[in-house]
Enzyme design. Structure first.
Site, PDB file in Angstrom:
ATOM      1  N   ASP A   1       0.796  -1.267   0.024  1.00  0.00           N
ATOM      2  CA  ASP A   1      -0.001   0.000   0.201  1.00  0.00           C
ATOM      3  C   ASP A   1       0.816   1.190  -0.197  1.00  0.00           C
ATOM      4  O   ASP A   1       2.146   1.126   0.209  1.00  0.00           O
ATOM      5  CB  ASP A   1      -0.924  -0.009   1.244  1.00  0.00           C
ATOM      6  CG  ASP A   1      -2.036   0.845   0.879  1.00  0.00           C
ATOM      7  OD1 ASP A   1      -3.151   0.448   1.821  1.00  0.00           O
ATOM      8  OD2 ASP A   1      -1.963   1.965  -0.028  1.00  0.00           O
TER       9      ASP A   1
HETATM   10  C1  GLC Z   1      -4.198   4.146  -0.344  1.00  0.00           C
HETATM   11  C2  GLC Z   1      -5.306   3.175   0.282  1.00  0.00           C
HETATM   12  C3  GLC Z   1      -5.189   2.175  -0.988  1.00  0.00           C
HETATM   13  C4  GLC Z   1      -4.980   2.556  -2.193  1.00  0.00           C
HETATM   14  C5  GLC Z   1      -3.564   3.128  -2.576  1.00  0.00           C
HETATM   15  C6  GLC Z   1      -3.481   3.661  -3.866  1.00  0.00           C
HETATM   16  O1  GLC Z   1      -3.618   4.819   0.914  1.00  0.00           O
HETATM   17  O2  GLC Z   1      -4.927   2.532   1.507  1.00  0.00           O
HETATM   18  O3  GLC Z   1      -6.569   1.415  -0.576  1.00  0.00           O
HETATM   19  O4  GLC Z   1      -5.503   1.779  -3.383  1.00  0.00           O
HETATM   20  O5  GLC Z   1      -3.223   4.227  -1.404  1.00  0.00           O
HETATM   21  O6  GLC Z   1      -4.314   5.060  -3.834  1.00  0.00           O
END
Ligand code: GLC
Length: 703
Positions: free
Chosen positions: A266
């Site tokens: 993430d």
């Molecule tokens: C965010 C979220 C995740 C998302 C990623 C890209 O922090 O936790 O669900 O897909 O970043 O935006």
């Protein structure tokens, strides 16, 4: 030549630098002068993918024009980069794109998994028209705490629903055979929904017993549906950040769940290991994550240190090869080497709007309908009021980046379009309302008090909205509360005063039309709750699949207890899991089971359960028939009820339909804390009914 052989052949022709390049996701926000440096990085082979995002916690709208550069970025990758390997272009296409569907929690309320799959296939078409070939969905975190802002993105509190949603979304986006249409991403692995206190990004204490019997099921279903990617979660479990845990990322995810794609972090999860105190610096974090089984870093902050770690012997080339192979295999499964550019340019907007309206309508949950005040007559004189009567953006919910508000009809406009005698009022005075007996009050919560980093300490409906209801009650009006919200709201303060409650959620682009469809009876409400609605915040966590207690205080299912759960509140929820009213009545009868005593072998071949459901009311309507079990005696405590089957079907007035289910050892067993799956002899109760409160049951025995 098969995918794995082709990937190995491609890898054999790559330098170590080129392999390391594949392990990075590039983000334009990392570069001072944006697109030019991003193109330079692609040309240099610094990344295997690009996130199409204008901000790294987009969530609530994102005006980036980066998708217009995708074709050129891909051309640079396949024609000018050292390895000529095509890029993945990832974006948070969570519950819609141009046409926004209901938030995922609301989609679960439809219990119509075929319709969910259809909606996601259409969403995928829209995203692919923008060049996106990788979405960061489905979000499969089981959640029992509506204080957590991200509860709106999850399938709800039940693992069976989670498995059905996982399959529907993965197959909707990817398709079921190679070359897959676009890559889906099961996230956030794992336990993110258990963040303590509903506080985002926080710690979670999850026993292996709960992990395997509750949290992993949806991810297993995604793996079985061939999900191409998994995104790990920010949180730690029992002191181990998932990002650096070989136990969670490799032993369980790959060894037990059978996932064979690649794991992407993430946003920032790798470098955040330094804040979590398990990595000394970004270089240390890179080695911990890669060696744990994380294959690609979102935002290239730590992985550039991998070359040094290899020279220091802390990371092996074999580990890099393994990660690079997984990423190359994914691109081969998508057919990107043959067709690196999007094959999509247009989509059928009207069809997508129609699908979304149907799904929004089937997601609506009728929570109260005193004296059958609903459906309303289209000629009725009704007063309209409420803070969400004319909102558009809030109806879409959060985690929607590419929406077009021009497609949205407000709830107020949708009602007035079918009810010529509906009149809006902002001031609630007797003088103004004297000729109106019935008031539709459109309440709810704003989109941006839900989603990532938007948790709350109190899920009660707002005081201002409650005050509106109190005023209308004092004026002696019949009140229909239409509630557009993301999370379950605690409605105790208004529940007794209103005559009807129609929960339309953040139902997406078509919320307004769907609300009017249900209010005036063009659609008969068929949504059922995928998550428990507490009376008050203080009851959280409160969920249906709770284990029995030693003292007689199983407060979820009864307030008629020897021991109460709380001195200041009833123990039961306001509305239980699976609950939802209809405009007709359904009767359950003639429940049967093919064998009431059976051996394990007979169970493995399947025992059948059936029930007859009759529509005894005066409207054709859909019912969600729900099958639950209870293991009455096991080596470990087992839930009072576990959902093991649902069937949503239309039953015409006066008709009776027999609904069939099959149970096998996969339904009656469970994992021990040590990961062994067992099915134990003894008695089980099988329930088939309208919601988790059903007592329509047969006791069977495995011997
Ligand atoms: C965010 C979220 C995740 C998302 C990623 C890209 O922090 O936790 O669900 O897909 O970043 O935006």
């Amino acid at each position: 030549m098969n995918i794995k052989e082709r990937a190995r052949e491609i890898l054999a022709g790559m330098t170590l630098e080129e392999k390391l390049g594949q392990l990075n996701m590039l983000y334009i926000g990392m570069y001072d002068n944006g697109i030019d440096e991003l193109k330079k990085a692609v040309r240099a082979g610094d990344g295997g993918s690009v996130i199409i995002a204008g901000s790294i916690v987009p969530g609530d709208g994102d005006d980036t024009e980066l998708h217009k550069e995708i074709a050129e970025l891909q051309r640079i990758a396949v024609e000018e980069s050292p390895s000529k390997i095509p890029l993945l272009f990832g974006r948070d296409v969570i519950h819609g794109h141009k046409v926004v569907n209901p938030i995922p929690l609301a989609m679960s309320a439809s219990f119509n998994f075929d319709l969910i799959k259809e909606a996601y296939a259409e969403t995928g078409e829209e995203a692919m028209c923008d060049g996106i070939n990788w979405t960061f969905a489905p979000m499969l975190d089981m959640a029992r705490d509506p204080r957590w802002g991200r509860v709106i993105e999850c399938p709800g509190e039940d693992p069976y629903v989670g498995t059905k949603v996982a399959k529907a979304v993965v197959e909707g986006f990817q398709g079921t055979e190679m070359p897959y249409k676009m890559a889906a991403c099961a996230k956030h692995y794992i336990g993110y929904g258990a963040s303590e206190g509903g506080r985002d990004y926080h710690r979670a204490e999850i026993s292996d017993y709960s992990l395997r019997n509750y949290y992993t099921k949806a991810f297993k279903s995604a793996a079985d549906a061939n999900v191409l990617t998994v995104m790990n979660s920010f949180n730690e479990i029992n002191g181990q950040p998932t990002t650096s845990s070989k136990y969670y990322l490799t032993d369980i995810l790959r060894g037990e769940l059978g996932f064979d794609g690649f794991v992407v972090s993430d946003a920032g999860a790798v470098h955040q290991l330094t804040r979590q105190g398990v990595a000394k610096d970004y270089k240390d974090a890179a080695g911990l994550a890669l060696n744990a089984g994380l294959d690609m870093e979102m935002n290239r902050l730590c992985f550039p240190n991998l070359r040094e770690l290899i020279d220091e012997g802390k990371v092996t080339v074999e580990t890099v090869d393994t990660a690079a192979l997984r990423i190359i295999e994914t691109k081969l499964k998508l057919g990107l080497f043959e067709n690196p550019y999007s094959q999509h340019s247009t989509f059928d907007l009207n069809k997508h709007l129609e699908t979304s309206r149907k799904l929004a309508g089937e997601s609506v949950v009728l929570l109260k309908n005193k004296d059958n005040i609903l459906p309303l007559d289209k000629e009725a004189k009704i007063a309209l009021t409420g803070p969400f009567l004319h909102t558009k953006r809030d109806l879409l919910g959060c985690w929607t980046l590419d929406f077009d508000l021009d497609y949205v009809t407000t709830i107020g406009d949708a009602i007035k379009a079918v009810a010529p005698n509906a009149t809006e009022f902002t001031a609630l005075r007797q003088y103004d309302l004297k000729n109106y007996d019935t008031v539709v009050a459109v309440l709810g919560e704003a989109f941006d008090i839900t989603g990532e980093a938007h948790s709350v300490t109190d899920i009660s409906i707002s005081k201002a909205q409650a005050e509106e209801i109190h005023t209308l009650k004092r004026l002696g009006k019949k009140i229909i509360a239409v509630i557009s919200a993301g999370r379950p709201l605690a409605l105790s303060e208004i529940e007794e005063e209103v005559d009807a409650i129609v929960y339309v959620w953040h139902g997406g682009t078509q919320t307004g039309l769907a609300a009017a469809d249900v209010l005036f009876g063009d659609v008969c409400p068929s949504g059922r709750l995928p998550i428990t609605f507490p009376r008050v915040t203080g009851q959280i966590p409160i969920f249906y699949n709770c284990p029995p207690s030693g003292r007689l205080c199983n407060g979820y299912y009864s307030d008629d207890l020897q021991w109460t759960n709380y001195e200041d509140c009833l123990s039961t929820p306001l509305y239980p899991f699976g609950y939802g009213l209809s405009y007709t009545e359904f009767e359950y009868s003639d429940m049967t089971v093919s064998k009431e005593k059976f051996t394990l072998d007979e169970l493995k071949n399947g025992i059948k359960a059936s029930v007859t459901v009759s529509n005894t009311g005066n409207r054709d309507a859909k019912e969600v028939v729900q099958l639950y079990i209870r293991d009455l005696k096991a080596s470990y405590t087992r839930p009072l009820k576990e959902l093991k089957g649902t069937e949503k079907l239309l039953i015409e007035i006066g008709k009776a339909v027999t609904v069939h289910f099959e149970l096998t050892d996969k339904d009656l067993g469970y994992f021990t804390p040590h990961g062994e799956y067992i099915v134990e002899e003894g008695e089980f109760e099988i329930f088939i009914g309208h919601d988790s409160y059903t007592e329509n049951k047969i006791t069977v025995e495995l011997f």
